[in-house]
Design a protein around this motif. Structure first.
Motif, short mmCIF file in Angstrom:
data_model
loop_
_atom_site.label_atom_id
_atom_site.label_comp_id
_atom_site.label_asym_id
_atom_site.label_seq_id
_atom_site.Cartn_x
_atom_site.Cartn_y
_atom_site.Cartn_z
N PRO A 205 0.62 -0.91 0.02
CA PRO A 205 0.17 -0.16 -0.20
C PRO A 205 1.06 1.60 -0.20
O PRO A 205 1.63 1.35 0.52
CB PRO A 205 -0.47 0.14 1.21
N THR A 206 0.18 3.11 -0.05
CA THR A 206 0.58 3.05 0.02
C THR A 206 1.11 4.15 1.26
O THR A 206 0.29 3.79 2.31
CB THR A 206 0.17 4.90 -0.50
N ILE A 207 1.77 4.45 1.64
CA ILE A 207 2.14 5.69 2.61
C ILE A 207 1.05 6.43 3.34
O ILE A 207 0.22 5.87 4.78
CB ILE A 207 3.98 6.74 2.89
N GLY A 208 0.14 7.33 2.52
CA GLY A 208 -0.77 7.69 2.69
C GLY A 208 -1.83 6.95 3.02
O GLY A 208 -2.92 7.31 4.31
N ASN A 209 -2.09 5.73 2.33
CA ASN A 209 -3.14 4.90 2.94
C ASN A 209 -2.95 4.02 4.15
O ASN A 209 -3.81 3.74 5.35
CB ASN A 209 -3.15 3.49 1.77
N TYR A 210 -1.53 3.41 4.93
CA TYR A 210 -1.21 2.78 6.11
C TYR A 210 -1.90 4.11 7.11
O TYR A 210 -2.36 3.64 7.78
CB TYR A 210 0.16 3.24 5.98
N ILE A 211 -1.79 5.84 6.72
CA ILE A 211 -2.14 6.60 7.89
C ILE A 211 -3.89 6.45 7.42
O ILE A 211 -4.39 7.06 8.91
CB ILE A 211 -1.09 7.69 7.49
N THR A 212 -4.01 6.75 6.37
CA THR A 212 -5.63 6.94 6.59
C THR A 212 -6.27 5.68 6.77
O THR A 212 -7.18 6.35 7.84
CB THR A 212 -5.94 7.18 4.95
N TYR A 213 -5.66 4.67 6.59
CA TYR A 213 -6.67 3.70 7.09
C TYR A 213 -5.76 2.83 8.94
O TYR A 213 -6.71 2.16 9.15
CB TYR A 213 -6.48 2.42 6.52
N ASN A 214 -4.95 4.03 9.53
CA ASN A 214 -5.27 4.11 10.73
C ASN A 214 -6.64 3.92 11.93
O ASN A 214 -6.91 4.91 11.47
CB ASN A 214 -4.46 4.32 11.27
N PRO A 215 -6.61 2.81 12.73
CA PRO A 215 -8.16 2.96 13.00
C PRO A 215 -7.54 4.04 13.79
O PRO A 215 -9.20 4.61 14.36
CB PRO A 215 -8.44 1.72 13.73
N ASP A 216 -6.90 3.77 15.10
CA ASP A 216 -6.49 4.88 16.19
C ASP A 216 -6.83 6.07 15.72
O ASP A 216 -6.43 7.56 15.82
CB ASP A 216 -5.31 4.59 16.23
N LYS A 217 -6.88 7.06 13.86
CA LYS A 217 -6.77 7.68 12.84
C LYS A 217 -6.13 8.99 14.00
O LYS A 217 -6.23 10.25 13.82
CB LYS A 217 -8.00 8.75 13.21
N ASP A 218 -4.72 9.02 14.03
CA ASP A 218 -3.77 9.52 14.34
C ASP A 218 -2.26 10.30 14.32
O ASP A 218 -2.03 10.55 14.58
CB ASP A 218 -3.02 8.15 15.69
#
Length: 865
Positions: free
Chosen positions: A257-270
């Motif tokens: 996945p893209t780094i952006g998607n790793y961040i976007t789809y983090n359940p903690d949204k942090d």
């Protein structure tokens, strides 16, 4: 914060002594080799001898594997070896990758008891097929560079030889139980009968592993079995029969996945990356209302290997070693195929970054693939790409001791391989069938039978193919005939050991396409179902010498040249029945010099090497291409595929340092450092294809501007050019080991993306450099001995990535901060990643990567009796 940089290398070399979990013992250099078993190379296994064999070698024993491997990949035990980089890649069970001196596994000769196991069509090694090795391996030896093997094998980067237990081991058994993160559970049992008065012996092992890895939805189940039967009727003959296999299935994460998607789809949204994120699966609602995970990418395989070894001591001076072997592999990997309503599977992601299978099932249910006007491939299904094979071989080596100093050996390595490649339906995703468009031999037809990848095949002689009317996508076979001869002349005395060796081989390739009719026309040429065999001659010659200056110091040097035949896909490129008109052998020229020091407390090695590899052909797999798509809301869609690259030249140079220091009987200090400089020389050409072998962006070859660019990885993995480690083992009391290892990885370069280097302007900025990282592992083991000293319990515990460091282990793209964001649905379209603030640790968040695992753990309990 960086713990190391290039300015600190001199200090590290001065202050640390290096090794790889092994301590090389000081050899008695005053004794002479009077036994043919003590010459540089032994039998068919070609094991390097310390202070004799002039190659850079490292050895790991079974005790260290059992103690420290835990739930890691078996290749990861080599990570403290100089110039070796092993990662978990996508993170699925057994999906790890390894590089050595900047070369990937297809160019590293992997052997089991001297038997080559690299795929004969493409040179690849799928370590998920060999997960059982960790239970039966007695020794792993790596030889970096061309190595000492006499065979005509692909040891451009080096050789990894797994030596398994023999049938005549000491009588006894062991029961082991292992647990770890993500429901990891392993149980095994092994027993050795010992050798009887009549020379019979046997050994068995059985194990089962299940659970998941650190990554989302990567469940797996694997078994391993091993049986060895030995017979030594007298001192002249020794027979060893072995049968081993590790049938398994595992769900995967194959696309980064893209780094952006790793961040976007983090359940903690942090705002931090969710390292476990896996975009290769989704959920659907079962009839009972449960939300069920469904993997799109998975792998399943069973590869039983049978070997019969015969060692014949013909006289005091002569010995013949012969191995007959067979490997019948069955299995494949899954992925999506087709489109529904003009949409591919990537159009069905939900707001959690996973596939919405409820929508896929509903769309498929609205299509009747049996209708007269039904579109070919008009439903979206999961297919299984089958890669089965039958492989048979014989390896024989005759050794003769001419006199006290001179030895020679000659032998042959002959193999036959037949590979089966086609696709079948694995899950219809709610459709009633999948319409195959037909081909020259078969009219269009609908497939509705599915093959469940979780039903393991235990029969190595079972059917290798499904009926033709159940095959979809493609159906082609590869047939390889391999004949080779080799020879070696060796000289040894008290101080000097030297050898020269050479081999010549004929590799004969035939491609068989079951969807092509005899007499068909392709690009103005007549083609048939069978291409006929194409013979290709290759050879190598190499030599080296080691000189023991005294009991402490030794120096060595080696040099070699390979003319290596290209793989099957280069002989018949673009998955077609046409012979490559520009077919040429790859050329490898390598030189190396080294120095070693041995004393009772300190041992270390220093090596310098240079390898040039020209006329190379390469397929880079698991690439996602962004292509125009009028039916997509973004105007583009993602197509999975590969690139074929021709005319590559690479130059790899480097220096390595490794050793061990034992200041006291209760402390061992280990460390290593390796610095490389790997670059491309000249430009190359490349062509892109989707997974169904259709050209992307036109079929014409495109120039790739690679001259001077740092060498990157392929198939979503990276290549570092600076690695270091420092470790210690403390033994405060008898039978207690406490250990820790720090490891540094730097100068890490991402996968070479062919699309990027079709633009000459990108040549100067080169390959994307990923952030450096540091890792710490710790562990302990303790033996509880019973009154009978042969009976004891062992308790072990390991923590990997103790500090839970977030790091990128592998990269799949070359996107820079100055690049423009182009996706139509991106609010930052038209800006550069730097302008949009879309940077992560200095690299653009549009890059596709694999993050390494966070903190994981494993524990084990065993009982030896």
């Amino acid at each position: 914060m960086k713990l190391i940089n290039k300015s600190m290398l001199t200090a590290i070399i001065t202050l640390s002594t290096a090794s790889v979990y092994y301590a090389q013992q000081v050899q008695d250099t005053t004794s002479k080799s009077t036994d043919i078993e003590e010459v540089i190379l032994q039998g068919v296994t070609d094991i390097a001898k310390d202070r004799k064999t002039p190659v850079a070698a490292s050895t790991i024993k079974a005790a260290q594997i059992i103690e420290r491997l835990g739930n890691q990949e078996i290749t990861e035990i080599l990570n403290t070896t100089p110039s070796v980089y092993a990662t978990k890649s996508g993170g699925g069970f057994g999906d790890g990758s390894i590089t050595m001196r900047g070369f990937e596994s297809r160019n590293i000769a992997v052997m089991v008891n001297g038997m080559p196991v690299n795929d004969m069509e493409g040179g690849t090694v799928y370590f998920s097929n060999w997960t059982g090795l960790q239970d039966v391996t007695s020794t792993i030896q790596t030889q970096r560079g061309l190595g000492s093997s006499k065979l005509a094998i692909a040891s451009v980067g080096g050789t990894i030889n797994y030596l398994t237990r023999s049938a005549d081991m000491k009588k006894g058994g062991v029961v082991r139980l292992g647990v770890g993160n993500n429901d990891y559970l392993k149980a095994s049992f092994a027993y050795n009968t010992g050798k009887s008065d009549k020379g019979w012996s046997s050994s068995i092992l059985m194990s089962r592993i299940s659970g998941g890895t650190y990554i989302e939805n990567t469940d797996f189940e694997a078994y391993a079995y091993y049986f060895a039967l030995g017979w030594e009727p007298n001192k002249k003959h020794n027979f060893q029969f072995t049968l081993t296999s590790a049938p398994q299935w595992h769900d995967q994460r194959t696309f980064a996945p893209t780094i952006g998607n790793y961040i976007t789809y983090n359940p903690d949204k942090d705002g931090t990356p969710y390292r476990q994120y896996n975009s290769d699966f989704g959920y659907y609602t079962a009839p009972n209302g449960d939300r069920v995970a469904l993997a799109n990418r998975s792998n399943y395989y069973a590869k039983p290997v049978m070997m019969l070894n015969w060692d014949w001591n013909m006289s005091e001076k002569s010995k013949l070693s012969t191995v007959l072997y067979m490997s019948n592999g069955r299995g494949g990997g899954t992925g999506d195929l087709g489109r529904v309503g003009g949409k591919s599977l990537t159009s069905f992601y939900d707001n959690t970054g996973h596939f919405n299978y409820d929508a896929v099932f509903a769309a498929n249910a609205a299509v009747n693939p049996y209708a007269a006007n039904a579109a070919n491939g008009g439903t979206l299904i999961r297919r299984a790409s089958i890669n089965s094979h039958n492989w048979y071989g014989i390896l024989a080596n005759f050794q003769h001791k001419i006199n006290e100093n001179w030895n020679f050996s000659v032998g042959t390595d002959d193999r036959y391989y037949y590979g089966y490649h086609y696709q079948v339906a694995s899950d219809l995703y709610g459709a009633t069938g999948y319409k195959e468009g037909g081909n020259a031999n078969v009219a269009p037809y609908v497939v509705n039978k599915v093959y469940d990848y979780k039903k393991l095949s235990w029969n190595p002689f079972g059917g290798s193919t499904a009926p033709l009317n159940e095959q979809i996508g493609y159906s082609n076979d590869g047939e390889v005939l391999w004949y080779s001869g080799f020879g070696q002349l060796e000289y040894t005395n008290d101080k000097l050991s030297a050898f020269v060796q050479g081999s010549v081989s004929n590799q004969s390739y035939q491609r068989i396409d079951n969807f092509v009719k005899d007499g068909s026309t392709l690009k103005g040429q007549t083609v048939n179902t069978k291409t006929g065999f194409k013979d290709l001659i290759g050879y190598n010659i190499k030599g080296g010498a080691n000189y023991n200056i005294n009991e402490y110091h030794n120096v060595f040097a080696n040099i070699g040249y390979y003319s290596r035949q290209p793989f099957l896909n280069a002989v018949y490129p673009n998955n077609q029945q046409l012979l490559n008109p520009n077919l040429t052998n790859e050329k490898v020229f390598s030189t190396e010099i080294g120095y070693g020091f041995r004393s009772s407390k300190l041992s270390f090695n220093v090596n310098l090497y240079r390898t040039e590899w020209s006329d190379r052909w390469l397929r880079r797999s698991n690439i996602q291409f962004q292509v125009p798509d009028a039916t997509s809301p973004t105007g583009t869609s993602i197509v999975n595929g590969y690139t074929e690259i021709n005319g590559i030249t690479q130059l790899h140079m480097g220096v390595e340092f490794d050793g061990v220091y034992k200041p006291t009987s209760f402390l061992d200090i280990n460390g290593m450092i390796s610095v490389g400089d790997y670059k491309y020389k000249g430009n190359a050409t490349g062509t892109n294809f989707d997974d169904n072998n259709n050209p992307i962006d036109g079929a014409a070859n495109t120039t790739l501007y690679l001259d001077g660019v740092k060498v990157g990885g392929s198939s979503n993995n990276s290549i570092p050019q600076l690695t270091a480690s420092l470790g210690a083992t403390i033994k405060p009391v008898k039978d207690l080991n406490v250990y820790g290892t720090w490891r540094y990885v730097g100068e890490v370069y991402s996968t070479i993306d062919a699309q990027t280097f079709m633009n000459q302007a990108n040549q100067e900025r080169g390959t994307l450099k990923l952030p450096d990282f540091n890792l710490f592992d710790v562990g302990a083991s303790y033996k509880i001995r019973l009154r009978n000293q042969d009976q004891y319990f062992t308790i072990g515990f390991n923590i990997y990535n103790l500090l839970d460091t977030t790091y990128i282990s592998d990269g799949a793209t070359n996107i820079f901060g100055s690049d423009t964001i182009t996706a139509n649905n991106d609010p930052d379209k038209g800006k550069t990643y730097e302008q949009a603030g879309r940077m992560y640790k200095g690299i653009a968040d549009g890059n596709r990567v694999f993050f390494g695992f966070g903190r994981t753990w494993a524990a084990n309990l065993s009982f030896n009796f």
